[in-house]
Structure formats: C-alpha cells, structure tokens
Write a protein that holds these residues in place. Structure first.
Motif, PDB file in Angstrom:
ATOM      1  N   ASP A 152      -6.597   3.448  -6.088  1.00 55.90           N
ATOM      2  CA  ASP A 152      -7.508   2.916  -5.074  1.00 55.90           C
ATOM      3  C   ASP A 152      -8.102   1.592  -5.544  1.00 55.90           C
ATOM      4  OD1 ASP A 152      -9.054   3.187  -2.567  1.00 55.90           O
ATOM      5  OD2 ASP A 152     -10.760   3.389  -3.925  1.00 55.90           O
ATOM      6  N   TYR A 153      -8.473   1.532  -6.799  1.00 52.26           N
ATOM      7  CA  TYR A 153      -9.019   0.289  -7.369  1.00 52.26           C
ATOM      8  C   TYR A 153      -7.961  -0.818  -7.372  1.00 52.26           C
ATOM      9  CZ  TYR A 153     -10.126  -2.984 -11.145  1.00 52.26           C
ATOM     10  OH  TYR A 153     -10.311  -4.121 -11.893  1.00 52.26           O
ATOM     11  N   GLN A 176       1.154   4.157  -2.803  1.00 54.03           N
ATOM     12  CA  GLN A 176       0.953   5.569  -2.453  1.00 54.03           C
ATOM     13  C   GLN A 176       2.056   6.439  -3.057  1.00 54.03           C
ATOM     14  OE1 GLN A 176      -1.698   6.979  -0.938  1.00 54.03           O
ATOM     15  NE2 GLN A 176      -2.602   4.932  -0.957  1.00 54.03           N
ATOM     16  N   PHE A 222      -5.281  -1.161  -5.444  1.00 54.86           N
ATOM     17  CA  PHE A 222      -4.983  -1.645  -4.096  1.00 54.86           C
ATOM     18  C   PHE A 222      -6.108  -2.515  -3.553  1.00 54.86           C
ATOM     19  CE2 PHE A 222      -5.119  -1.129   0.559  1.00 54.86           C
ATOM     20  CZ  PHE A 222      -3.932  -1.774   0.867  1.00 54.86           C
ATOM     21  N   LYS A 223      -7.336  -2.102  -3.765  1.00 51.49           N
ATOM     22  CA  LYS A 223      -8.459  -2.901  -3.263  1.00 51.49           C
ATOM     23  C   LYS A 223      -8.516  -4.256  -3.948  1.00 51.49           C
ATOM     24  CE  LYS A 223     -11.507   0.628  -1.378  1.00 51.49           C
ATOM     25  NZ  LYS A 223     -10.496   1.645  -1.166  1.00 51.49           N
ATOM     26  N   ASN A 254       0.835  -1.203   0.000  1.00 49.22           N
ATOM     27  CA  ASN A 254       0.000   0.000   0.000  1.00 49.22           C
ATOM     28  C   ASN A 254       0.869   1.252   0.000  1.00 49.22           C
ATOM     29  OD1 ASN A 254      -2.309   1.653   0.189  1.00 49.22           O
ATOM     30  ND2 ASN A 254      -2.160   1.695   2.409  1.00 49.22           N
ATOM     31  N   LEU A 259      -6.178   8.907  -8.551  1.00 56.34           N
ATOM     32  CA  LEU A 259      -6.507   8.500  -7.188  1.00 56.34           C
ATOM     33  C   LEU A 259      -7.437   7.290  -7.204  1.00 56.34           C
ATOM     34  CD1 LEU A 259      -6.436   9.004  -4.138  1.00 56.34           C
ATOM     35  CD2 LEU A 259      -8.373  10.569  -4.437  1.00 56.34           C
ATOM     36  N   ASN A 260      -8.469   7.350  -8.032  1.00 59.42           N
ATOM     37  CA  ASN A 260      -9.414   6.233  -8.117  1.00 59.42           C
ATOM     38  C   ASN A 260      -8.781   5.003  -8.762  1.00 59.42           C
ATOM     39  OD1 ASN A 260     -11.499   7.698  -6.943  1.00 59.42           O
ATOM     40  ND2 ASN A 260     -12.249   8.476  -8.899  1.00 59.42           N
ATOM     41  N   GLU A 271      -8.301  13.081  -9.742  1.00 63.88           N
ATOM     42  CA  GLU A 271      -9.290  12.127  -9.241  1.00 63.88           C
ATOM     43  C   GLU A 271      -9.176  10.801  -9.974  1.00 63.88           C
ATOM     44  OE1 GLU A 271     -14.127  11.843  -8.498  1.00 63.88           O
ATOM     45  OE2 GLU A 271     -13.222  13.731  -9.143  1.00 63.88           O
ATOM     46  N   ALA A 319     -14.897   0.944  -6.187  1.00 60.21           N
ATOM     47  CA  ALA A 319     -13.685   1.570  -6.721  1.00 60.21           C
ATOM     48  C   ALA A 319     -13.607   1.424  -8.238  1.00 60.21           C
ATOM     49  CB  ALA A 319     -12.452   0.944  -6.075  1.00 60.21           C
ATOM     50  N   LEU A 362       1.209   6.760  -6.701  1.00 62.71           N
ATOM     51  CA  LEU A 362       0.103   7.711  -6.822  1.00 62.71           C
ATOM     52  C   LEU A 362       0.605   9.145  -6.675  1.00 62.71           C
ATOM     53  CD1 LEU A 362      -2.848   8.630  -6.871  1.00 62.71           C
ATOM     54  CD2 LEU A 362      -2.988   8.064  -4.438  1.00 62.71           C
TER      55      LEU A 362
END
Length: 449
Positions: free
Chosen positions: A431-432, A112, A434-435, A108, A427-428, A424, A376, A115
């Motif tokens: 986020d997708y 980051q 990592f999830k 993670n 970021l999304n 955005e 996500a 990102l």
C-alpha cells in the motif's frame, strides 16, 4: 498499450483530428473541378454547339473546367485551420493521458499480484509450521505426555491454515485475471509476471515529493493540463474564425468550357413539282395586280448526308472562358453567423472553467495522495514493529509450550497473531509502495517498478 481497446479508440480519434487538420490546411488552396457531360438528345432541344432550338436527334459532348479561390476572408479560414491544429494536439495529449491512466491502473494490478503472492507465501509457511507442530504434539500424545485434545486443536489449526493457503492461492490467480483484463489479454491465455520483492521496487525520497512542488510539476508535465491548454488555444482560434465570418468575403473564380454536337441527316435532290401563290402581289402595269407564284420542290433521289462539323473544329469554335471576382456580404442569415460567434466566446469561458476545475482537482488529489503516503508509511513502520513483537511473543510461547507451561490454544493464538501481523505488514508495505508511485506519477516521473 498495444492491446488496450480504449487506447486504440483514442488513437482513431487522433487520426480523425489529423484528417480534419489536413483538410482544413489544403482548403486555402484554389479548388479545381472538371466535368464531362455526354448524351444523346432527341426531339426539340437546344443544340449545344449552335445554341439553336432544333427538332432533330444528335449526340453531344460537353467539357467544363472550373476553379475558385478565396482571396480574403478576414483570416477566418486561417484561424479555422489553426483551431484544427490545436485540436489535433489536444487529441494526442488526450491519448497520452489515457495511456498514463492505464499504466497507473496496470501498475496497481501488478502490485496486487505481488501482494497476493507474498500473502500466499506467508500462508504456506503458516501451514508448514502448523504441520510441524502437529507432528511433535502427536508424538507426545502417543507417549502419554499430552492429552489428545492438544492434537485435535492443532489438527483444526492445520485445516484453517490450509484453507487460508488455498484462498491466498486463489487470490493470486484472481489478481492475474484482473491484470489480463486491463491489458486486453485473453483470459484463457497462459500468463505470468516476473516476481520481485517490494524492497526492490524503487521509491523516491518523501522529502522530494512535497505536495506544492509536485503540483507545480504536474501542471507542467501531466497530459490533462496540456489537453486543456490546447483546447483553449483551439477555442481562441475558433472565436477569430467566427468573427471573420461576420464580414464580407472576396473570392476569385474562372472556368473553361467547350461543346460538341454530332448529327447525320440524309440529303435529297430537289425536284420542281409546280407553283403555288406566295401571298404577295405585284402591279401588272394596267392598274391591276398579279399574284406572285413560288415554286414547290419535293425530295427526289437521295444525294448523300449532311453531318455536323468535326470534333476538333467544334471544340475550337465553342471554346469559352470566364474569370471574375465574387464578393459575398452577409446581411441577414437568421443570426446564424452572430450566434456562432457568441457561442465560440462562451466556449472559451467553459474551457477556462474546466481548466480551473481540473487544476484544483489535481491539487486536491496531490495533497490527498501525499497525506495517504504519510499515513501508509507510518502504518508500514508500525507493522514492522508489530511483526517483530509478534515474532518474539511466538518464540517465547513456543519455548513455554515445549516445557509444558503453555496450552495448545494459547500457542495457536500466538501463532495466529504472528500470521495476522505478517499479512498486515505486506499489505501495508505494498500500500505504501503504490501510494508513493501515485505521488511520483503526479510529479510527471512516470512509473518505475
């Protein structure tokens, strides 16, 4: 993993568990102890060689070898060893679980940084666009085609974009510090990561990560579930060991021992000095009695020394052996053995409840992770459409601005909208990713970045 202090601490605990298991395994073999007592005795004491109380000084040596073995204890010792074995396996699985958790945390932190760098790149492009626009407008202002207000508005936009870029650059360094902390790397040590695009990070097909199948895989593959299984097996063995302690124990013992005592006293010639009454009388044959006299001797000249027998002779004469059977029957010991047995049974109940709780927690986490992935993914897809729309809007706004049909403030607004949409989007996107990695992790596939 080689630097993380928590991993090192868990590895030490696993080593301690291994020592306990080894010690318990070797306890089933006979014990053997050798003792040696050497000393100098004076005054009245028991001669270790003769067993007679003597008032003389002497040097003594005592050798003793003892051995004992448990013959039968209702498998209490064997089950104790088995419990330590399962505790060792639980400790190993616990270390593996910690490594997995750290790997997920480090992954993670790595994402980051990626990102933050994407956001820095977007901010850098934004600055360059604003500077280019400012240059064009300044030329138009000098030519008298546009009022100076347009130039001032773009100068303010360049300042804002520059501040955003500096902040984005600082976020990259801050994200590095976070990753270095998780990896226990010195904060002052140079450190960087290999850059890669989010599109190049492999992700599973969401259709292959249905929550129920992921949950079944998690029960079979995740270390925490193995920890619970091993601890339950250890607790079951401890119950059997505690139950065996309620019954008699049969042991065998044996010993070998010998002693040696050394003394050296002078010997004197005995010289007759006279006679004294002995306290006895005999008949004199005429109806009377005559006292019996006893001779009295005194030490004359020294004739030599009296010493103890040699060491080998004494060791041989004093050599003794013993062998026997011991039966220990617990009758009343303050209810300690029974209490241990009852506690061990309750410990199984506690571990079963913990296992059930962990299984329900992991199932809830998996379903939540799956739902988070769906959300996500939809946000990521929506962000791509938003960027496309914002890009088209900005392109049209630029054309209209160039022919004087749009104000500078309106152009700046469209440019900021595009900038926000791009931020955005990345970021999304991360986020997708990592999830998805979390969901893959629950499935037991490890981490692939």
């Amino acid at each position: 993993m080689s630097n993380n202090i928590s991993v090192k601490q868990n590895e030490i605990q696993a080593k301690l568990a291994a020592i306990n298991y080894k010690q318990s395994s070797l306890s089933k073999y006979p014990s053997a102890n050798f003792s040696n007592n050497d000393g100098y005795r004076f005054g009245k004491s028991q001669n270790p060689s003769t067993g007679i109380l003597e008032n003389q000084n002497f040097f003594s040596i005592g050798l003793n070898f003892q051995s004992s073995v448990e013959i039968f204890n209702w498998y209490s010792k064997r089950n104790t060893t088995l419990a330590y074995q399962w505790e060792l396996e639980a400790a190993k699985a616990g270390t593996e679980k910690l490594k997995n958790d750290i790997a997920l945390t480090v992954a993670n932190a790595y994402l980051q940084i990626l990102l933050a760098r994407e956001q820095q790149n977007i901010a850098a492009v934004q600055v360059q666009q604003s500077i280019a626009q400012l240059g064009i407008v300044q030329k138009q202002v000098k030519a008298g085609a546009l009022p100076e207000l347009n130039s001032l508005e773009l100068e303010a936009q360049v300042a804002r974009d520059s501040a955003n870029y500096i902040a984005a650059k600082g976020n990259v360094e801050q994200a590095k510090f976070v990753l270095k902390a998780y990896m226990n790397i010195d904060a002052g040590q140079p450190f960087d990561i290999i850059d890669q695009s989010a599109e190049n990070i492999p992700v599973e097909n969401i259709a292959d990560l249905q929550p129920e199948s992921v949950y079944e895989s998690a029960l079979a593959n995740l270390p925490q579930q193995r920890v619970n299984e091993f601890k339950l097996k250890a607790a079951t063995a401890n119950v059997k060991a505690a139950k065996g302690a309620l019954y008699p124990t049969i042991s065998g013992y044996g010993s070998l021992g010998t002693n040696y005592g050394y003394f050296r006293v002078p010997a004197y010639q005995q010289v007759l000095s006279g006679y004294i009454p002995s306290g006895f009388v005999i008949s004199n044959g005429s109806g009377g009695f005559t006292d019996v006299q006893r001779p009295v001797f005194v030490n004359g000249s020294k004739s030599g020394y009296i010493t103890s027998e040699v060491l080998g002779t004494q060791f041989n004469n004093n050599f003794g052996q013993s062998i026997g059977i011991n039966i220990s029957v617990p009758i009343f010991n303050g209810w300690s053995a029974k209490a241990n047995y009852e506690k061990s049974k309750l410990n199984i109940n506690t571990l079963e409840l913990q296992k059930d709780l962990d299984n329900k927690t992991i199932k809830q986490d998996i379903y939540q992770a799956y739902n988070a992935v769906i959300v996500a993914m939809e946000k990521f897809n929506s962000s791509r459409k938003s960027v496309d729309a914002a890009q088209k809007s900005f392109d049209f706004a630029t054309k209209r601005y160039n022919i004087g049909m749009l104000t500078t403030l309106e152009l700046i607004t469209d440019q900021n909208n595009l900038f926000t949409a791009k931020l955005e989007l990345v970021l999304n996107q991360f986020d997708y990713v990592f999830k998805m990695k979390v969901l893959e992790f629950y499935k037991g596939q490890g981490l692939k970045l």
